[in-house]
Design an enzyme around this catalytic site. Structure first.
Site, PDB file in Angstrom:
ATOM      1  N   TYR A  51       0.828  -1.218   0.000  1.00 21.82           N
ATOM      2  CA  TYR A  51       0.000   0.000   0.000  1.00 21.82           C
ATOM      3  C   TYR A  51       0.861   1.268   0.000  1.00 21.82           C
ATOM      4  O   TYR A  51       0.400   2.325   0.449  1.00 21.82           O
ATOM      5  CB  TYR A  51      -0.947  -0.011   1.200  1.00 21.82           C
ATOM      6  N   ASN A 114     -13.251  -3.747   4.692  1.00 24.57           N
ATOM      7  CA  ASN A 114     -14.133  -3.721   3.516  1.00 24.57           C
ATOM      8  C   ASN A 114     -13.950  -4.935   2.601  1.00 24.57           C
ATOM      9  O   ASN A 114     -14.178  -4.854   1.399  1.00 24.57           O
ATOM     10  CB  ASN A 114     -14.021  -2.382   2.772  1.00 24.57           C
ATOM     11  N   HIS A 117      -9.757  -6.372  -1.781  1.00 28.09           N
ATOM     12  CA  HIS A 117      -8.959  -5.428  -2.576  1.00 28.09           C
ATOM     13  C   HIS A 117      -8.989  -5.907  -4.022  1.00 28.09           C
ATOM     14  O   HIS A 117      -8.996  -7.118  -4.281  1.00 28.09           O
ATOM     15  CB  HIS A 117      -7.504  -5.412  -2.098  1.00 28.09           C
TER      16      HIS A 117
HETATM   17  P1  RTP Z   1      -8.455  -1.363  -2.355  1.00 32.25           P
HETATM   18  O1  RTP Z   1      -7.214  -0.639  -2.820  1.00 32.25           O
HETATM   19  O2  RTP Z   1      -8.288  -2.009  -0.999  1.00 32.25           O
HETATM   20  O3  RTP Z   1      -8.965  -2.310  -3.393  1.00 32.25           O
HETATM   21  O4  RTP Z   1      -9.638  -0.311  -2.157  1.00 32.25           O
HETATM   22  P2  RTP Z   1     -10.047   0.877  -3.093  1.00 32.25           P
HETATM   23  O5  RTP Z   1      -9.208   0.892  -4.349  1.00 32.25           O
HETATM   24  O6  RTP Z   1     -11.533   0.802  -3.255  1.00 32.25           O
HETATM   25  O7  RTP Z   1      -9.697   2.113  -2.194  1.00 32.25           O
HETATM   26  P3  RTP Z   1      -8.313   2.936  -2.062  1.00 32.25           P
HETATM   27  O8  RTP Z   1      -8.636   4.364  -2.276  1.00 32.25           O
HETATM   28  O9  RTP Z   1      -7.248   2.321  -2.902  1.00 32.25           O
HETATM   29  O10 RTP Z   1      -7.971   2.753  -0.531  1.00 32.25           O
HETATM   30  C1  RTP Z   1      -7.309   1.585  -0.068  1.00 32.25           C
HETATM   31  C2  RTP Z   1      -7.973   1.118   1.216  1.00 32.25           C
HETATM   32  O11 RTP Z   1      -7.734   2.068   2.237  1.00 32.25           O
HETATM   33  C3  RTP Z   1      -8.859   2.155   3.082  1.00 32.25           C
HETATM   34  N1  RTP Z   1      -9.383   3.503   3.082  1.00 32.25           N
HETATM   35  N2  RTP Z   1      -9.765   4.100   4.162  1.00 32.25           N
HETATM   36  N3  RTP Z   1     -10.724   5.993   6.017  1.00 32.25           N
HETATM   37  C4  RTP Z   1     -10.688   6.299   4.737  1.00 32.25           C
HETATM   38  O12 RTP Z   1     -11.058   7.384   4.312  1.00 32.25           O
HETATM   39  C5  RTP Z   1     -10.178   5.318   3.809  1.00 32.25           C
HETATM   40  N4  RTP Z   1     -10.065   5.479   2.514  1.00 32.25           N
HETATM   41  C6  RTP Z   1      -9.558   4.312   2.059  1.00 32.25           C
HETATM   42  C7  RTP Z   1      -9.912   1.198   2.558  1.00 32.25           C
HETATM   43  O13 RTP Z   1      -9.839  -0.012   3.307  1.00 32.25           O
HETATM   44  C8  RTP Z   1      -9.488   0.980   1.126  1.00 32.25           C
HETATM   45  O14 RTP Z   1      -9.916  -0.273   0.676  1.00 32.25           O
HETATM   46 MG    MG Z   2      -7.114   0.830  -4.295  1.00 36.65          MG
END
Ligand code: RTP
Ligand code: MG
Length: 141
Positions: A51, A114, A117
């Site tokens: 990450y 959630n 990923h």
């Molecule tokens: P992922 O990478 O896990 O597939 O999820 P995503 O693309 O939908 O979301 P991303 O923006 O890449 O964010 C990665 C993970 O970080 C956590 N998150 N927390 N508290 C917050 O505002 C926040 N925003 C993101 C989430 O667990 C997200 O899946």
């Molecule tokens: Mg993401």
């Protein structure tokens, strides 16, 4: 549409809920094939590296702590339009905003826990697949 590969992770919350099979069924029903897989306890360094793009974000520490809270199921999915197909199956990052019938709407508890990923571009998919799998561990569909 082209045959693509994407990286999927079933996060610790969904592994703990014992819904790996239910999530795999959704991949299969959408025409995605598992071509590599491992159940793995990530180290802090592995989660931080995975990450790294989010390093400066306020939620980075919570995200890393969550991702190492238990084993994750990591897989490479292959199929037509695999990256976007998987993102559509997942639903919005925040399960409260995720469409009914998506993995996050049905299995996730919060924006942190959630459930899944999925790579968000083909470029990132290639990077993320190589992060977890040697070439010899990814099999032809
Ligand atoms: P992922 O990478 O896990 O597939 O999820 P995503 O693309 O939908 O979301 P991303 O923006 O890449 O964010 C990665 C993970 O970080 C956590 N998150 N927390 N508290 C917050 O505002 C926040 N925003 C993101 C989430 O667990 C997200 O899946
Ligand atoms: Mg993401």
């Amino acid at each position: 549409m082209a045959v693509e590969r994407t990286l999927s992770i079933i996060k610790p919350d969904a592994v703990a809920k014992n819904v790996i099979g239910q999530i795999y069924t959704r991949f299969e029903n959408a025409g995605l094939k598992v071509v590599a897989a491992k159940l793995k306890q990530l180290s802090r360094a592995e989660a931080e590296g995975f990450y790294a793009v989010h390093k400066a974000r306020p939620f980075f520490n919570d995200l890393v702590n969550f991702m190492i809270s238990g084993p994750v199921m990591i897989q490479v999915l292959e199929g037509e339009n695999a990256m976007q197909t998987n993102r559509d199956l997942m639903g919005a990052t925040d399960p409260k905003k995720a469409e009914k019938g998506t993995i996050r709407a049905d299995f996730a508890d919060s924006i942190d826990a959630n459930a899944v990923h999925g790579s968000d571009s083909l470029e990132n998919a290639a990077i993320e697949i190589a992060y977890f799998f040697a070439g010899t561990e990814v099999h032809a569909a």
